[in-house]
Design an enzyme around this catalytic site. Structure first.
Site, PDB file in Angstrom:
ATOM      1  N   CYS A 156       0.570  -1.642  -0.120  1.00  0.00           N
ATOM      2  CA  CYS A 156       0.181   0.080  -0.396  1.00  0.00           C
ATOM      3  C   CYS A 156       0.907   1.496  -0.353  1.00  0.00           C
ATOM      4  CB  CYS A 156      -0.751   0.120   1.300  1.00  0.00           C
ATOM      5  SG  CYS A 156      -2.527  -1.521   1.289  1.00  0.00           S
TER       6      CYS A 156
HETATM    7  N1  COA Z   1     -21.562  -8.324   5.064  1.00  0.00           N
HETATM    8  C1  COA Z   1     -21.787  -7.627   5.964  1.00  0.00           C
HETATM    9  N2  COA Z   1     -20.964  -8.534   7.437  1.00  0.00           N
HETATM   10  C2  COA Z   1     -20.181  -8.489   7.391  1.00  0.00           C
HETATM   11  C3  COA Z   1     -19.238  -8.721   6.781  1.00  0.00           C
HETATM   12  C4  COA Z   1     -19.930  -8.008   5.428  1.00  0.00           C
HETATM   13  N3  COA Z   1     -18.894  -8.560   3.771  1.00  0.00           N
HETATM   14  N4  COA Z   1     -17.621  -8.549   6.616  1.00  0.00           N
HETATM   15  C5  COA Z   1     -17.753  -9.140   7.988  1.00  0.00           C
HETATM   16  N5  COA Z   1     -18.994  -8.982   8.637  1.00  0.00           N
HETATM   17  C6  COA Z   1     -19.297  -8.984   9.634  1.00  0.00           C
HETATM   18  C7  COA Z   1     -18.415  -9.812  11.152  1.00  0.00           C
HETATM   19  O1  COA Z   1     -19.074 -11.418  10.627  1.00  0.00           O
HETATM   20  C8  COA Z   1     -18.595  -9.250  12.352  1.00  0.00           C
HETATM   21  O2  COA Z   1     -19.849 -10.182  12.331  1.00  0.00           O
HETATM   22  P1  COA Z   1     -19.089 -10.026  13.861  1.00  0.00           P
HETATM   23  O3  COA Z   1     -19.501  -8.773  15.009  1.00  0.00           O
HETATM   24  O4  COA Z   1     -21.539 -10.414  14.390  1.00  0.00           O
HETATM   25  O5  COA Z   1     -18.289 -11.290  14.983  1.00  0.00           O
HETATM   26  C9  COA Z   1     -19.368  -7.707  11.925  1.00  0.00           C
HETATM   27  O6  COA Z   1     -19.394  -7.802  10.348  1.00  0.00           O
HETATM   28  C10 COA Z   1     -17.175  -7.557  12.068  1.00  0.00           C
HETATM   29  O7  COA Z   1     -16.460  -7.730  11.389  1.00  0.00           O
HETATM   30  P2  COA Z   1     -15.426  -7.416  10.970  1.00  0.00           P
HETATM   31  O8  COA Z   1     -14.018  -7.966  10.330  1.00  0.00           O
HETATM   32  O9  COA Z   1     -14.792  -6.792  13.041  1.00  0.00           O
HETATM   33  O10 COA Z   1     -15.010  -5.539  10.576  1.00  0.00           O
HETATM   34  P3  COA Z   1     -15.380  -4.162  10.685  1.00  0.00           P
HETATM   35  O11 COA Z   1     -15.392  -2.909  11.312  1.00  0.00           O
HETATM   36  O12 COA Z   1     -13.302  -4.065  11.394  1.00  0.00           O
HETATM   37  O13 COA Z   1     -14.649  -3.525   9.006  1.00  0.00           O
HETATM   38  C11 COA Z   1     -12.802  -3.478   7.517  1.00  0.00           C
HETATM   39  C12 COA Z   1     -13.613  -4.655   8.200  1.00  0.00           C
HETATM   40  C13 COA Z   1     -11.904  -4.592   6.470  1.00  0.00           C
HETATM   41  C14 COA Z   1     -13.323  -2.742   6.557  1.00  0.00           C
HETATM   42  C15 COA Z   1     -12.244  -2.597   8.877  1.00  0.00           C
HETATM   43  O14 COA Z   1     -11.158  -3.552   9.188  1.00  0.00           O
HETATM   44  C16 COA Z   1     -10.663  -2.272   7.774  1.00  0.00           C
HETATM   45  O15 COA Z   1     -11.414  -1.406   6.637  1.00  0.00           O
HETATM   46  N6  COA Z   1      -9.182  -2.154   7.785  1.00  0.00           N
HETATM   47  C17 COA Z   1      -8.596  -1.482   8.074  1.00  0.00           C
HETATM   48  C18 COA Z   1      -7.945  -2.445   6.442  1.00  0.00           C
HETATM   49  C19 COA Z   1      -6.938  -1.995   6.135  1.00  0.00           C
HETATM   50  O16 COA Z   1      -6.679  -0.507   5.990  1.00  0.00           O
HETATM   51  N7  COA Z   1      -6.362  -2.270   4.937  1.00  0.00           N
HETATM   52  C20 COA Z   1      -5.093  -2.118   4.278  1.00  0.00           C
HETATM   53  C21 COA Z   1      -5.219  -2.762   3.047  1.00  0.00           C
HETATM   54  S1  COA Z   1      -4.258  -2.073   1.730  1.00  0.00           S
END
Ligand code: COA
Length: 373
Positions: A156
């Site tokens: 990234c």
């Molecule tokens: N649709 C519906 N629900 C979903 C889902 C989807 N596509 N994906 C995950 N969930 C659910 C999970 O199962 C979880 O459910 P639970 O609370 O019952 O266990 C809940 O949503 C929260 O999941 P989580 O993975 O903790 O979500 P989050 O709020 O952390 O968001 C990201 C996920 C990836 C959007 C976020 O963590 C993020 O952007 N992080 C930074 C990543 C980053 O910068 N990466 C660099 C990459 S180059």
């Protein structure tokens, strides 16, 4: 010290758009198909059913509303779920080079440069289409540039790290005008079958011209006041695809051979690092975060950017202070902060200071402090 400016940027935008609604419809059809196929095992408790995705979750958790992709059909086909590209012969311009040349020509036009003016090409992105010859050398030939070219990858932060290499090459005298390109065909390493991350990425290519201030003729020039890079090892964003897979007898289609992450951990760990990084760099230049007119931040998550800005300036971020492009482009790996800079700088005045900052896999953080001439 040689004064260095950014004098042009350009973007290649892929031909297809996938909205969250289209993406979720296809993903949920896949979930239904798989759960029906494995109904007996699921009923016997030997297999977990797949869970559907939702548009509401994606928009709330990330801020992403759509993404551009190089191929739509393959990604949305539930029997494939990856983009399909036609293999090209060695004599044809490769796909990554093609989109890089398109973005490069736009950046060169903005900077008022021809290929002959460029004496170094850096191709830097989260994934390279092949091992060698370097993509940069193919691009160098295609645009008629002189000098040398090389590829690099800092995931990234590939764009910001490359921009610093360009600035250093000019300051050291090994180049006078550098083209940095970031072709990000993220759709080919995204795991479209994984609910946790199937919505994250989009494709794009950005290009930037970095040159000696005394050769620059563009109407819009940005002094590079400083750049700062930092890395800290983490397995929280990882992709194990590589040339040793064969020797290890590992399955080339296994889950670990495409993008995977611990999104929540990344969020928590990277935000404070990025904010502290920017603050330290600004302090070195005797600048306060509140003196920065615009932050062109990495585009992975809307809330992440809001938190970084809140930590820096102690108030709610506005679109004017830290514009978002991820709603339209999604996460484009290294290219996001450069797209933000490309699209959101025309309104700034001479003397205004801005910061380009990326953060992500590695972990890696890279920032450049710029001032409009
Ligand atoms: N649709 C519906 N629900 C979903 C889902 C989807 N596509 N994906 C995950 N969930 C659910 C999970 O199962 C979880 O459910 P639970 O609370 O019952 O266990 C809940 O949503 C929260 O999941 P989580 O993975 O903790 O979500 P989050 O709020 O952390 O968001 C990201 C996920 C990836 C959007 C976020 O963590 C993020 O952007 N992080 C930074 C990543 C980053 O910068 N990466 C660099 C990459 S180059």
């Amino acid at each position: 010290m040689t004064a260095v400016v950014i004098s042009g940027t350009g973007i290649y935008q892929p031909p297809f758009t996938i909205t969250n609604a289209e993406l979720v419809a296809s993903f949920n059809a896949y979930v239904e198909q798989q759960n029906a196929l494995h109904a007996d095992a699921i009923a016997a408790g030997t297999r977990e059913p797949l869970t559907p995705s939702s548009v509401e979750f994606i928009e709330k958790a990330s801020g992403i509303k759509q993404r551009y992709v190089m191929d739509k059909e393959g990604i949305l086909d539930i029997n494939l779920m990856y983009p399909r590209f036609k293999e090209r012969s060695d004599d044809e311009l490769s796909l990554m080079a093609e989109i890089a040349v398109d973005a490069a020509r736009k950046a060169m036009a903005q900077a008022g440069k021809t290929g002959q003016d460029i004496d170094a090409v850096i191709c830097s992105s989260a994934n390279m289409q092949r091992a060698y010859p370097a993509m940069a050398i193919e691009i160098q030939q295609a645009i008629g540039a002189r000098g040398y070219g090389f590829d690099m990858n800092v995931a990234c932060s590939a764009a910001t790290f490359a921009l610093e290499q360009a600035v250093n090459a000019i300051r050291s005298g090994s180049a006078t005008c550098v083209l940095v390109v970031n072709p990000e065909i993220t759709s080919a390493h995204q795991e479209w079958k994984d609910r946790d991350c199937h919505f994250i990425f989009g494709d794009v290519c950005t290009a930037t011209i970095v040159e000696r201030a005394d050769t620059a003729t563009a109407a819009d020039q940005w002094d590079v006041l400083g750049s700062q890079l930092a890395t800290q090892f983490s397995n929280n964003i990882r992709n194990n695809f590589g040339f040793m897979n064969r020797s290890e007898d590992s399955d080339p289609l296994a889950r670990d051979k495409t993008f995977r992450q611990e999104g929540r951990k990344v969020f928590k760990e990277v935000v404070p690092v990025a904010a502290a990084h920017i603050e330290t760099q600004l302090a070195k230049l005797s600048l306060e975060p509140t003196q920065v007119r615009r932050y062109w931040l990495h585009q992975a998550n809307q809330s992440m950017n809001q938190l970084v800005i809140r930590k820096l300036v102690g108030q709610e971020p506005t679109a004017d202070l830290a514009p978002l492009i991820l709603d339209e482009y999604a996460n484009t790996a290294s290219a996001g902060s450069v797209i933000a800079f490309h699209q959101h700088r025309a309104d700034l005045q001479s003397g205004d200071v801005g910061v380009i900052c990326s953060f992500g896999a590695g972990y890696s953080v890279g920032s450049l402090v710029l001032r409009k001439r």
